[in-house]
Every structure is written in structure tokens, then in C-alpha cells.
Scaffold this active site. Structure first.
Site, short mmCIF file in Angstrom:
data_model
loop_
_atom_site.label_atom_id
_atom_site.label_comp_id
_atom_site.label_asym_id
_atom_site.label_seq_id
_atom_site.Cartn_x
_atom_site.Cartn_y
_atom_site.Cartn_z
N LYS A 41 17.73 -27.64 41.26
CA LYS A 41 18.28 -28.97 41.34
C LYS A 41 17.20 -30.03 41.11
CE LYS A 41 21.53 -27.74 45.05
NZ LYS A 41 21.80 -27.96 46.50
N GLU A 97 11.21 -29.69 33.97
CA GLU A 97 11.00 -29.19 35.33
C GLU A 97 10.55 -30.32 36.25
OE1 GLU A 97 11.26 -27.14 37.64
OE2 GLU A 97 10.38 -25.18 37.28
N ASP A 98 10.84 -30.21 37.53
CA ASP A 98 10.33 -31.16 38.50
C ASP A 98 8.84 -30.94 38.75
OD1 ASP A 98 10.79 -28.72 39.73
OD2 ASP A 98 11.86 -29.55 41.46
N ILE A 99 8.49 -29.70 39.10
CA ILE A 99 7.11 -29.42 39.50
C ILE A 99 6.73 -27.99 39.12
CG2 ILE A 99 7.86 -28.84 41.86
CD1 ILE A 99 5.16 -30.03 42.84
N ASP A 101 4.16 -25.07 40.11
CA ASP A 101 3.28 -24.68 41.20
C ASP A 101 2.47 -23.47 40.73
OD1 ASP A 101 2.14 -24.20 43.65
OD2 ASP A 101 4.00 -23.90 44.73
N GLY A 103 3.50 -21.37 38.44
CA GLY A 103 3.82 -21.18 37.02
C GLY A 103 4.82 -20.06 36.77
N THR A 105 8.00 -19.71 37.63
CA THR A 105 9.34 -20.16 37.23
C THR A 105 9.36 -20.52 35.75
OG1 THR A 105 9.67 -21.06 39.44
CG2 THR A 105 11.16 -21.84 37.73
N LYS A 129 0.78 -28.68 40.33
CA LYS A 129 -0.28 -28.37 41.30
C LYS A 129 -1.25 -27.42 40.62
CE LYS A 129 2.80 -28.53 45.32
NZ LYS A 129 3.45 -27.74 46.38
P1 5GP Z 1 6.44 -22.00 40.69
O1 5GP Z 1 7.33 -20.91 40.17
O2 5GP Z 1 5.71 -22.74 39.61
O3 5GP Z 1 5.50 -21.49 41.75
O4 5GP Z 1 7.36 -22.99 41.50
C1 5GP Z 1 8.11 -23.99 40.91
C2 5GP Z 1 9.22 -24.40 41.83
O5 5GP Z 1 8.78 -24.40 43.20
C3 5GP Z 1 9.66 -25.82 41.58
O6 5GP Z 1 10.68 -25.88 40.60
C4 5GP Z 1 10.15 -26.25 42.94
O7 5GP Z 1 11.49 -25.85 43.12
C5 5GP Z 1 9.31 -25.48 43.92
N1 5GP Z 1 8.18 -26.26 44.46
C6 5GP Z 1 6.88 -25.99 44.35
N2 5GP Z 1 6.12 -26.90 44.99
C7 5GP Z 1 7.00 -27.79 45.52
C8 5GP Z 1 6.82 -28.99 46.32
O8 5GP Z 1 5.74 -29.44 46.68
N3 5GP Z 1 7.97 -29.62 46.69
C9 5GP Z 1 9.21 -29.18 46.34
N4 5GP Z 1 10.25 -29.87 46.75
N5 5GP Z 1 9.40 -28.06 45.58
C10 5GP Z 1 8.31 -27.39 45.19
#
Ligand code: 5GP
Length: 177
Positions: A41, A97-99, A101, A103, A105, A129
Site C-alpha cells: 500500500k 516503490e515507497d521505500i 530497505d 532490496g 522486495t 535506506k
Molecule cells: P525491502 O524488501 O527492501 O527490505 O523492504 C521494502 C519494504 O519494507 C517497503 O516497501 C516497506 O513496505 C517496508 N519498509 C522498510 N522500511 C520501512 C520503514 O521505515 N517504514 C515503513 N513504513 N515501511 C518500511
């Protein structure tokens, strides 16, 4: 309950979204319709603002994946919850994507969507991040680099709270109140 501390103001987000939209519009000028795939979302507000600032033909799609099971605790697995409706074969695709972290996802999404034969796939994320990177993923259009903190607002939540804050704020997940 106190409001989350401001990390990135509404004004700064707006300025950066305008810049990203201008860059994307210029890069995709004369390339036909761009398929924007927002990752639910968290990306819904970013996608809404970004897509309205583009000056090129565009189509809006959404995809939903699940990567975190409870609040800020990672489940370890990435799972497709809802797929896009349109075929992306032969089309230019931008994942929004929103964020980013670790990588994982984005890596999963790129792999999955690439197997469907798009003309190209690029990535756009509002936040990254950087020092948490586990998978080497290039983000083509990045809003802001941030540190290792849990951020909420502008679409991002903590346990479904704070998604509609107009700015990016920081909370302590262990003590969200
Ligand atoms: P990754 O697969 O890159 O570790 O994680 C990406 C997903 O983790 C983002 O789409 C988000 O849903 C969630 N996420 C990671 N860090 C944060 C954060 O600081 N705040 C929020 N709300 N979601 C985060």
C-alpha cells in the site's frame, strides 16, 4: 500520542516529486505510454502525486506484495498478494516503490516482471535506506536517502497507522505512542 518527528517536510517532498517527474518525463518523451506500477500500500500517495506531474502518456497499475508480517518485523519472505491487470509485454515499465530497505522486495518484483517481456523496466523509490542493502539493486529515480530509522507518513505506516500524514516522520517502533 505525539506526532512523529519530521524527517522530510511536505514542502521538500513536493519539490523532489516535481524534480523526479520532470526527469522521468524527459527520459520517456517519445517512447509511448509508460506503465507505472505502484507497490501497495505504501506507494499509493507517492504514485498519485508523481503520476499527476508527468507530462508523458501514462497508465496506472498496482501490485501488492507482502514482505513484513507484523509492524516493523521482517517475515523474511516476499509474496505476491495482488497482480497487475494489464499485460506489460513490449511496454516500458516503471516500478514505483515507497521505500527500499534490504532490496529484496524490488529484486523480487524486477525478476517477476522481467519474465513477462517488457520493453524496459526501471525503478523509482521515494526513499532508500542505503546501509541496509542486502541485494544490489539500482534505483533509477530516487527521492531521498535516509538512515536506519522507521519512517511513517506520505503512504508509509506503522501497523496501519500514520499513512496519511502529509510529511515523512520518524517513530520508534518499540514505542509508537
Ligand atoms: P525491502 O524488501 O527492501 O527490505 O523492504 C521494502 C519494504 O519494507 C517497503 O516497501 C516497506 O513496505 C517496508 N519498509 C522498510 N522500511 C520501512 C520503514 O521505515 N517504514 C515503513 N513504513 N515501511 C518500511
Amino acid at each position: 500520542m505525539n506526532d512523529p518527528e519530521t524527517l522530510i517536510s511536505e514542502k521538500d517532498i513536493g519539490t523532489r516529486v516535481d524534480e523526479l517527474a520532470a526527469e522521468i518525463s524527459s527520459d520517456y518523451a517519445d517512447k509511448g505510454e509508460l506503465v507505472l506500477i505502484g507497490v501497495l500500500k505504501g506507494a499509493f500517495i507517492f504514485l498519485a502525486d508523481l503520476s499527476r506531474k508527468l507530462t508523458i502518456p501514462r497508465l496506472i497499475e498496482f501490485i501488492a506484495i507482502s514482505s513484513y508480517q507484523h509492524g516493523s518485523m521482517p517475515s523474511g519472505a516476499v509474496r505476491l498478494v495482488m497482480d497487475v491487470r494489464a499485460s506489460i509485454e513490449g511496454r516500458h515499465v516503471l516500478i514505483v516503490e515507497d521505500i527500499v530497505d534490504t532490496g529484496h522486495t524490488l529484486h523480487y518484483l524486477i525478476d517477476m516482471l522481467e519474465s513477462r517481456g517488457p520493453a524496459s523496466i526501471r525503478t523509482c523509490a521515494l526513499l532508500r535506506k542505503e546501509h541496509k542493502t542486502e541485494v544490489d539493486i539500482e534505483v533509477d529515480y530516487l527521492g531521498f536517502k535516509i538512515g536506519d530509522e522507521w519512517v511513517v507518513g506520505y503512504g508509509l505506516d506503522f501497523a496501519e497507522r500514520d499513512r496519511t500524514l502529509p510529511y515523512i516522520g520518524v517513530i520508534q517502533p518499540d514505542d509508537p505512542d
